[in-house]
Write an enzyme that holds these catalytic residues in place. Structure first.
Site, PDB file in Angstrom:
ATOM      1  N   GLU A  75       8.334   7.057   2.024  1.00 51.35           N
ATOM      2  CA  GLU A  75       9.481   6.158   2.176  1.00 51.35           C
ATOM      3  C   GLU A  75       9.327   5.007   1.188  1.00 51.35           C
ATOM      4  O   GLU A  75       8.230   4.504   0.993  1.00 51.35           O
ATOM      5  CB  GLU A  75       9.443   5.627   3.613  1.00 51.35           C
ATOM      6  CG  GLU A  75      10.491   4.608   3.933  1.00 51.35           C
ATOM      7  CD  GLU A  75      11.892   5.141   3.686  1.00 51.35           C
ATOM      8  OE1 GLU A  75      12.238   6.185   4.266  1.00 51.35           O
ATOM      9  OE2 GLU A  75      12.620   4.517   2.893  1.00 51.35           O
ATOM     10  N   THR A 119      -0.374   2.237   8.487  1.00 54.50           N
ATOM     11  CA  THR A 119      -1.696   2.560   7.927  1.00 54.50           C
ATOM     12  C   THR A 119      -2.286   1.280   7.335  1.00 54.50           C
ATOM     13  O   THR A 119      -2.359   1.128   6.115  1.00 54.50           O
ATOM     14  CB  THR A 119      -1.602   3.643   6.826  1.00 54.50           C
ATOM     15  OG1 THR A 119      -0.600   3.249   5.871  1.00 54.50           O
ATOM     16  CG2 THR A 119      -1.233   4.986   7.398  1.00 54.50           C
ATOM     17  N   CYS A 178       2.368  -3.980   2.310  1.00 58.83           N
ATOM     18  CA  CYS A 178       2.332  -2.735   1.529  1.00 58.83           C
ATOM     19  C   CYS A 178       1.565  -2.864   0.216  1.00 58.83           C
ATOM     20  O   CYS A 178       0.491  -2.279   0.063  1.00 58.83           O
ATOM     21  CB  CYS A 178       3.748  -2.262   1.257  1.00 58.83           C
ATOM     22  SG  CYS A 178       4.663  -2.030   2.776  1.00 58.83           S
ATOM     23  N   LYS A 227      -2.370  -3.854   0.340  1.00 63.86           N
ATOM     24  CA  LYS A 227      -3.259  -2.881   0.997  1.00 63.86           C
ATOM     25  C   LYS A 227      -3.158  -1.495   0.342  1.00 63.86           C
ATOM     26  O   LYS A 227      -4.134  -0.743   0.321  1.00 63.86           O
ATOM     27  CB  LYS A 227      -3.033  -2.815   2.503  1.00 63.86           C
ATOM     28  CG  LYS A 227      -1.698  -2.291   2.963  1.00 63.86           C
ATOM     29  CD  LYS A 227      -1.766  -0.907   3.582  1.00 63.86           C
ATOM     30  CE  LYS A 227      -0.400  -0.513   4.083  1.00 63.86           C
ATOM     31  NZ  LYS A 227      -0.091   0.876   4.082  1.00 63.86           N
TER      32      LYS A 227
HETATM   33  C1  UGA Z   1       7.302  -2.694  -1.316  1.00 54.98           C
HETATM   34  C2  UGA Z   1       8.018  -1.783  -2.323  1.00 54.98           C
HETATM   35  O1  UGA Z   1       8.862  -2.561  -3.158  1.00 54.98           O
HETATM   36  C3  UGA Z   1       8.849  -0.722  -1.597  1.00 54.98           C
HETATM   37  O2  UGA Z   1       9.438   0.157  -2.521  1.00 54.98           O
HETATM   38  C4  UGA Z   1       7.913   0.048  -0.667  1.00 54.98           C
HETATM   39  O3  UGA Z   1       8.625   1.029   0.072  1.00 54.98           O
HETATM   40  C5  UGA Z   1       7.265  -0.908   0.302  1.00 54.98           C
HETATM   41  O4  UGA Z   1       6.521  -1.889  -0.430  1.00 54.98           O
HETATM   42  C6  UGA Z   1       6.343  -0.112   1.189  1.00 54.98           C
HETATM   43  O5  UGA Z   1       5.328   0.405   0.696  1.00 54.98           O
HETATM   44  O6  UGA Z   1       6.675   0.104   2.366  1.00 54.98           O
HETATM   45  P1  UGA Z   1       8.071  -4.790   0.180  1.00 54.98           P
HETATM   46  O7  UGA Z   1       6.662  -4.871   0.657  1.00 54.98           O
HETATM   47  O8  UGA Z   1       9.191  -4.900   1.156  1.00 54.98           O
HETATM   48  O9  UGA Z   1       8.308  -3.399  -0.595  1.00 54.98           O
HETATM   49  O10 UGA Z   1       8.227  -5.982  -0.865  1.00 54.98           O
HETATM   50  P2  UGA Z   1       8.680  -6.151  -2.391  1.00 54.98           P
HETATM   51  O11 UGA Z   1      10.117  -6.468  -2.462  1.00 54.98           O
HETATM   52  O12 UGA Z   1       8.180  -5.042  -3.201  1.00 54.98           O
HETATM   53  O13 UGA Z   1       7.865  -7.464  -2.761  1.00 54.98           O
HETATM   54  C7  UGA Z   1       6.444  -7.471  -2.721  1.00 54.98           C
HETATM   55  C8  UGA Z   1       5.900  -8.797  -3.118  1.00 54.98           C
HETATM   56  O14 UGA Z   1       5.993  -8.971  -4.519  1.00 54.98           O
HETATM   57  C9  UGA Z   1       6.564 -10.027  -2.492  1.00 54.98           C
HETATM   58  O15 UGA Z   1       5.532 -10.905  -2.055  1.00 54.98           O
HETATM   59  C10 UGA Z   1       7.360 -10.622  -3.634  1.00 54.98           C
HETATM   60  O16 UGA Z   1       7.492 -12.019  -3.503  1.00 54.98           O
HETATM   61  C11 UGA Z   1       6.476 -10.266  -4.824  1.00 54.98           C
HETATM   62  N1  UGA Z   1       7.199 -10.199  -6.113  1.00 54.98           N
HETATM   63  C12 UGA Z   1       8.180  -9.286  -6.304  1.00 54.98           C
HETATM   64  C13 UGA Z   1       6.840 -11.049  -7.148  1.00 54.98           C
HETATM   65  O17 UGA Z   1       5.910 -11.883  -6.998  1.00 54.98           O
HETATM   66  N2  UGA Z   1       7.471 -10.957  -8.353  1.00 54.98           N
HETATM   67  C14 UGA Z   1       8.459 -10.058  -8.559  1.00 54.98           C
HETATM   68  O18 UGA Z   1       9.010 -10.028  -9.683  1.00 54.98           O
HETATM   69  C15 UGA Z   1       8.834  -9.206  -7.524  1.00 54.98           C
END
Ligand code: UGA
Length: 441
Positions: A156, A91, A268, A271
């Protein structure tokens, strides 16, 4: 229908779908995966995962050879085979708008519906705006020969890089259902996870849809909160990493998602918060989530600030300089470059005349497709060679472990921007580097 061990289908074999399909076989189910992309289906059938995800290739190979997992492009075949269908299509954000593009979700439900001739459960897993499930149920029932077909929503929460672990051992399961029957089907479809004591929240459609966007909004807000503190630290001379460590010891706050730096990206968080703002506007509750605009803006400001930090080190112009960019993926252990802060910063420096040389352990092919104008190299050493500024923008272990004295021999000038606050400033400065970071003196 056998509620003991239902046969499963997974519609859409991207990140979410491919992982879900493989993990459900690992849990003992027979699964068929469908995608409209023939090339993707061809690769999966051969046991090839079309993206980087640690641990997934081994499981895929194991299960395609066992015969418990197969792939197809035929909705008819999928309808014939499965008792519970999981819709896992993307999506994405609409071009030029905040709202989510639901065309793939709609297409999945409407393509499957005409082939459903017996009572089955169709489960949406995609992240969608509130109200989508109810709309899809109506739409599906208008198209299916079996009027008893039911719908459920089961968001999820997997993270890229930990997708297998998160799918096999989730923190919780959320079942948005309209009947006990639907709940029982879902319990049967997740039996090993439910039996392991995983909390199950049974609720209505709208709540199930909202749980997902609320969770991602909270995570994005937490990151932007600490990045807002980083902005304040920059003008007061304070250190955001010490601040985060200190406040995180309060268990109510916690250390997770409190890492200040270049901010969040990926397919994720960005968006999802924008789609939430758009949907809230349609529902007339825009004020309730107006803070998410600020969350988004704080996040984007970090990218601009990182470009400025590099400029500070080379006296105000990128023109004619060689900039080593370490990292293109939106986070380590991923080859995903969707809304990647690292790549955004790299492209911005390129537009300002810098010769940007990028290395990423996994994401180069994807990055090149979107930004062919930048230079890509195959190793960290090649990226560092002759650099005027080194910018660490995605915190891969290989970059975190760099020895400042060794690396210092490779670059033209010892200038480093630590966009993820993962290096030790004392060590780097001792080795003669000019060190800049977000929210740290
Ligand atoms: C995120 C959510 O964490 C999942 O629970 C969710 O299922 C998923 O989106 C989704 O909607 O499908 P993801 O996109 O894999 O997962 O990535 P994250 O690990 O959440 O990291 C997101 C971003 O935040 C990355 O760019 C990371 O570098 C950044 N981040 C994370 C920070 O800048 N600081 C932090 O302390 C943690």
């Amino acid at each position: 229908m056998t509620t003991e061990r239902p046969k499963l289908s997974v519609i859409g074999t991207g990140y979410l779908g491919a992982t879900h399909a493989v993990c459900m076989v690992e849990l003992g189910y027979e699964v068929i995966g469908l995608d409209v992309d023939e090339e993707k289906i061809g690769r999966l059938t051969k046991g090839e995962v079309p993206f980087f995800e640690p641990g997934l290739p081994e499981l895929l190979t194991k299960h395609v050879t066992s015969g418990k997992l197969r792939f197809t492009t035929s909705y008819e075949e999928v309808a014939e085979f499965a008792d519970v269908h999981f819709v896992c299509v993307g999506t994405p954000q609409k071009k030029g708008e905040y709202s989510a593009d639901l065309r793939y979700v709609e297409s999945a439900f409407t393509s499957l519906a005409p082939h459903l001739t017996r009572k089955v459960l169709v489960v949406g897993k995609s992240t969608v705006p509130a109200g989508t499930a109810a709309h899809m149920e109506k739409l599906m029932r208008s198209l299916t020969p079996c009027k008893d077909v039911e719908l459920a929503w089961n968001p999820e929460f997997l993270r890229e890089g930990f997708a297998v672990k998160d799918t096999l051992h989730p923190d919780r399961l959320v079942f948005g259902v309209h009947s006990d029957w639907a709940e029982q089907q879902l319990r049967a479809a997740f039996a090993p996870i439910v039996d392991a004591g995983t909390p199950v929240i049974v609720t209505d459609f709208a709540t199930a849809e909202l749980v997902k966007v609320a969770a991602n909004s909270f995570l994005a807000t937490k990151i932007s909160f600490i990045n807002a503190m980083a902005e304040v630290c920059e003008t007061t001379g304070a250190d955001v990493t010490a601040l985060a460590e200190a406040i995180g010891h309060d268990e109510r706050i916690g250390h997770k998602f409190l890492r200040a730096g270049l901010g969040f990206g990926g397919g994720c968080l960005p968006k999802d918060i924008r789609a939430f703002i758009a949907r809230a506007g349609e529902l007339g509750v825009d004020q309730a989530v107006s803070f998410l605009r600020e969350v988004d803006e704080i996040n984007l400001r970090r990218r601009a600030r990182t470009v400025e930090l590099g400029l500070d080190l080379i006296d105000g112009s990128y023109r004619g300089t060689r900039i080593a960019v370490l990292g293109a993926a939106f986070k380590p252990n991923s080859d995903d470059i969707r809304d990647s802060p690292a790549l955004d910063v790299a492209a911005s420096i390129g537009r300002r005349g810098g010769d940007v040389v990028i290395f990423d352990p996994q994401a180069i092919e994807n990055a090149r497709r979107v930004h062919p104008e930048l230079i890509y190299v195959e190793s960290l050493d090649e990226a560092l060679a002759g650099a005027d500024v080194t910018m660490l923008l995605t915190e891969w272990d290989e970059f975190r472990g760099m020895d400042p004295s060794v690396v210092g021999q490779q670059v033209a000038q010892r200038n480093i921007v630590d966009g993820r606050n993962v290096l030790d400033p004392v060590q780097w400065r001792k080795a003669g580097w000019r060190y800049r970071a977000l929210g740290r003196p």
